[in-house]
Design a protein around this motif. Structure first.
Motif, mmCIF file in Angstrom:
data_model
loop_
_atom_site.group_PDB
_atom_site.id
_atom_site.type_symbol
_atom_site.label_atom_id
_atom_site.label_comp_id
_atom_site.label_asym_id
_atom_site.label_seq_id
_atom_site.Cartn_x
_atom_site.Cartn_y
_atom_site.Cartn_z
ATOM 1 N N LEU A 187 16.349 31.793 24.562
ATOM 2 C CA LEU A 187 15.221 31.476 25.426
ATOM 3 C C LEU A 187 15.653 31.273 26.877
ATOM 4 C CD1 LEU A 187 13.337 29.068 22.994
ATOM 5 C CD2 LEU A 187 12.598 31.355 23.710
ATOM 6 N N LEU A 188 16.818 30.652 27.075
ATOM 7 C CA LEU A 188 17.325 30.487 28.449
ATOM 8 C C LEU A 188 17.609 31.835 29.090
ATOM 9 C CD1 LEU A 188 19.652 27.383 28.078
ATOM 10 C CD2 LEU A 188 17.671 27.554 29.589
ATOM 11 N N ASN A 189 18.158 32.756 28.335
ATOM 12 C CA ASN A 189 18.403 34.096 28.875
ATOM 13 C C ASN A 189 17.095 34.812 29.191
ATOM 14 O OD1 ASN A 189 21.255 34.296 29.042
ATOM 15 N ND2 ASN A 189 21.397 34.573 26.830
ATOM 16 N N TYR B 95 24.309 30.543 32.560
ATOM 17 C CA TYR B 95 25.541 29.771 32.396
ATOM 18 C C TYR B 95 25.445 28.828 31.209
ATOM 19 C CZ TYR B 95 29.222 26.380 33.275
ATOM 20 O OH TYR B 95 30.304 25.538 33.129
ATOM 21 N N TYR B 96 24.342 28.084 31.134
ATOM 22 C CA TYR B 96 24.204 27.148 30.016
ATOM 23 C C TYR B 96 23.888 27.862 28.705
ATOM 24 C CZ TYR B 96 24.885 23.165 33.018
ATOM 25 O OH TYR B 96 25.464 22.247 33.873
ATOM 26 N N ALA B 97 23.252 29.017 28.773
ATOM 27 C CA ALA B 97 23.063 29.806 27.559
ATOM 28 C C ALA B 97 24.419 30.187 26.968
ATOM 29 C CB ALA B 97 22.249 31.063 27.870
ATOM 30 N N ASP B 98 25.375 30.473 27.837
ATOM 31 C CA ASP B 98 26.706 30.896 27.384
ATOM 32 C C ASP B 98 27.604 29.723 26.997
ATOM 33 O OD1 ASP B 98 26.018 33.517 27.828
ATOM 34 O OD2 ASP B 98 26.993 33.644 29.788
ATOM 35 N N ASN B 99 27.403 28.555 27.613
ATOM 36 C CA ASN B 99 28.408 27.492 27.492
ATOM 37 C C ASN B 99 27.953 26.201 26.839
ATOM 38 O OD1 ASN B 99 30.878 28.558 29.119
ATOM 39 N ND2 ASN B 99 29.114 29.026 30.422
ATOM 40 N N ALA B 100 26.653 25.987 26.690
ATOM 41 C CA ALA B 100 26.178 24.696 26.179
ATOM 42 C C ALA B 100 26.725 24.383 24.797
ATOM 43 C CB ALA B 100 24.650 24.671 26.162
ATOM 44 N N SER B 101 26.772 25.371 23.930
ATOM 45 C CA SER B 101 27.242 25.134 22.564
ATOM 46 C C SER B 101 28.673 24.603 22.565
ATOM 47 C CB SER B 101 27.152 26.419 21.741
ATOM 48 O OG SER B 101 27.632 26.210 20.431
ATOM 49 N N ALA C 234 19.007 23.096 27.237
ATOM 50 C CA ALA C 234 20.132 23.571 26.431
ATOM 51 C C ALA C 234 20.670 22.471 25.526
ATOM 52 C CB ALA C 234 21.243 24.095 27.342
ATOM 53 N N ALA C 235 20.616 21.224 25.990
ATOM 54 C CA ALA C 235 21.125 20.095 25.209
ATOM 55 C C ALA C 235 20.150 19.634 24.138
ATOM 56 C CB ALA C 235 21.448 18.928 26.137
ATOM 57 N N GLY C 236 18.927 20.185 24.150
ATOM 58 C CA GLY C 236 17.933 19.760 23.173
ATOM 59 C C GLY C 236 16.984 18.706 23.684
ATOM 60 N N ASN C 237 17.051 18.389 24.970
ATOM 61 C CA ASN C 237 16.083 17.489 25.585
ATOM 62 C C ASN C 237 14.849 18.266 26.003
ATOM 63 O OD1 ASN C 237 17.697 15.069 25.524
ATOM 64 N ND2 ASN C 237 18.910 15.926 27.191
ATOM 65 N N ALA D 130 8.605 32.626 29.160
ATOM 66 C CA ALA D 130 9.905 32.981 28.573
ATOM 67 C C ALA D 130 9.935 32.769 27.066
ATOM 68 C CB ALA D 130 11.014 32.173 29.235
ATOM 69 N N GLY D 131 8.933 32.073 26.528
ATOM 70 C CA GLY D 131 8.856 31.911 25.078
ATOM 71 C C GLY D 131 9.221 30.542 24.550
ATOM 72 N N PHE D 132 9.477 29.575 25.432
ATOM 73 C CA PHE D 132 9.790 28.230 24.967
ATOM 74 C C PHE D 132 8.578 27.634 24.250
ATOM 75 C CE2 PHE D 132 13.147 28.723 28.042
ATOM 76 C CZ PHE D 132 14.180 27.934 27.549
#
Length: 455
Positions: free
Chosen positions: A50-52, A93-99, A146-149, A173-175
């Protein structure tokens, strides 16, 4: 109450918006909290997808949104396009790195198993300013989601169009519905927002005085805050500096967003042996910058965001001149109904002047002369602010040492302008606030860093 969009280039009325009542605000917060109860369980790969998709929406609409910014707060349209591209970048960036940032961390103890896990905390209230009406929001929004907040936004009252389109794009975006919502309200409603028990934390970018008020209210109800406040960034130019590079970088930094940036260079502390040459170079470069219609792609400097803010800036300049500063460029109010203020250079700036002690939020450069390196560092650190700083020198080792161990600021750059980057933590010290946004550290501000011990 009506929120009004006014074009600062000509003070023409654009549109008015009906503000939310307290009842509507509380309903929206409740809706967002309900959305969080499901969103917090959404797998990382779905959040990333969704972030992407949000990044794609931002890229596809960057020209339209740059125009909206130019109309509502005067940002030159070419800078607005860059801002939108940066918003897309932080989402990716957070789509790629948050996990990876939020993966459990095993800690060896006497337990059978012990580890640290990072859990979302709920609905975060963002109180955001007008100067970067999209970037300021997305640098909170991307890591929060990305963190679930989930998040609710109380944006500056003069950019309601920008505030509403952010919510629209998140939906597009579909959120899931209500994961992020905009609260259209003035500052008088902020206390009630903070007091709402479903708000778990607050992030604010704004003035130091606004930060103090928010910190006091949030503290009274024991809620976490991150505050990115005012700044009066000092750029130190040493004797061995590449003066051409320094003057170019300092000019660009001072005039970004028409000078309306917390991390714009504001004080230029120059060793006296090179002060005359640096001043002449900066004067030449400032003179080449075109001030005009922000919708013109050739414009470097647009209007200030509001007429009252422009007038406050001019008053600071005049008081500095009355106290002994010399104005060698600009410093005069343009004719007509508008909020423009010209690129301005003040020299012979000393302690006790607004240009030395306060934040001048506009295209005004204050040149301060220092006897030597130690004196320059002292002057830089005397400020009540501590957001960013820079040093210019051909000796990278000395520059790194000064930046890392001697300048009192949250971000220090060598031979480059201070800027935020999704990969690096960003924030200040002293009266510039506390906490960090962006990077790995920014994600940790609004999660429960939870210890798990299994015997």
């Amino acid at each position: 109450m009506l929120l009004k969009s006014i074009n600062p280039a000509n003070v023409n009325f654009i549109k008015s918006y009906e503000s939310d009542t307290k009842e509507i605000i509380y309903k929206k917060i409740e809706q967002t909290h309900t959305a969080w109860l499901s969103w917090k369980h959404t797998p990382f790969n779905e959040r990333a997808k969704l972030l992407n998709q949000l990044a794609e929406v931002l890229q596809s609409r960057k020209n339209e949104l740059a125009t909206l910014m130019a109309q509502e707060m005067g940002k030159p349209v070419k800078q607005g396009i860059i801002e939108m591209e940066k918003c897309a970048a932080v989402c990716m960036y957070y789509a790629d790195n948050a996990s990876g940032f939020l993966s459990d961390q095993i800690i060896e103890t006497d337990a059978q198993k012990s580890f640290v896990t990072f859990q979302p905390i709920g609905v975060v209230l963002a109180i955001m300013p007008w100067n970067f009406p999209f970037w300021q929001v997305f640098r909170f929004l991307a890591p929060a989601l990305a963190a679930g907040n989930c998040g609710v936004l109380k944006h500056a009252s003069n950019v309601p169009g920008c505030a509403l389109v952010i919510e629209e794009m998140v939906k597009h975006a579909g959120f899931p519905k209500h994961v992020f919502q905009t609260l259209l309200a003035g500052s008088e409603e902020v206390d009630a927002m903070i007091e709402n028990p479903l708000i778990k934390a607050v992030t604010l970018t704004g003035s130091t005085q606004a930060g103090i008020k928010v910190a006091q209210k949030a503290g009274s109800v024991l809620k976490k805050t991150v505050l990115e406040l005012g700044g009066s960034d000092a750029y130190i130019i040493l004797e061995d500096a590449d003066l051409e590079l320094a003057a170019t970088t300092c000019t660009d930094s001072r005039l970004i967003n028409s000078g309306q940036s917390c991390i714009a260079a504001k004080r230029f502390i120059v060793i006296e042996s090179v002060a005359e040459k640096f001043t002449e170079l900066m004067l030449q470069k400032m003179k080449t910058k075109y001030m005009g219609d922000p919708l013109n792609e050739q414009t470097d400097v647009g209007p200030q965001a509001r007429v009252d803010l422009r007038n406050e800036l001019h008053e600071q300049v005049q008081r500095s001149i009355q106290a002994g500063a010399k104005c060698i460029l600009g410093g005069k109010l343009p004719e007509g109904d508008n909020a423009f203020y010209p690129p301005t250079i003040l020299t012979q700036v000393t302690k006790g002047m607004p240009a030395h002690d306060d934040e001048l939020f506009g295209p005004v450069a204050a040149i301060i002369t220092a006897r030597n390196e130690a004196d320059a560092i002292r002057i830089a650190n005397e400020s009540m602010f501590g957001l960013g700083g820079a040093v210019f020198t051909k000796d990278a080792i000395i520059g790194e040492s000064i930046a890392a161990t001697q300048l009192e600021a949250g971000s220090c750059f060598v031979n480059s302008m201070v800027k935020s980057d999704p990969r690096l933590p960003f924030g200040g010290i002293k009266q510039s606030g506390y906490g960090r946004e962006l990077g790995m550290f920014g994600m940790y501000e609004f999660v429960n860093i939870k210890t798990i011990f299994v015997k």
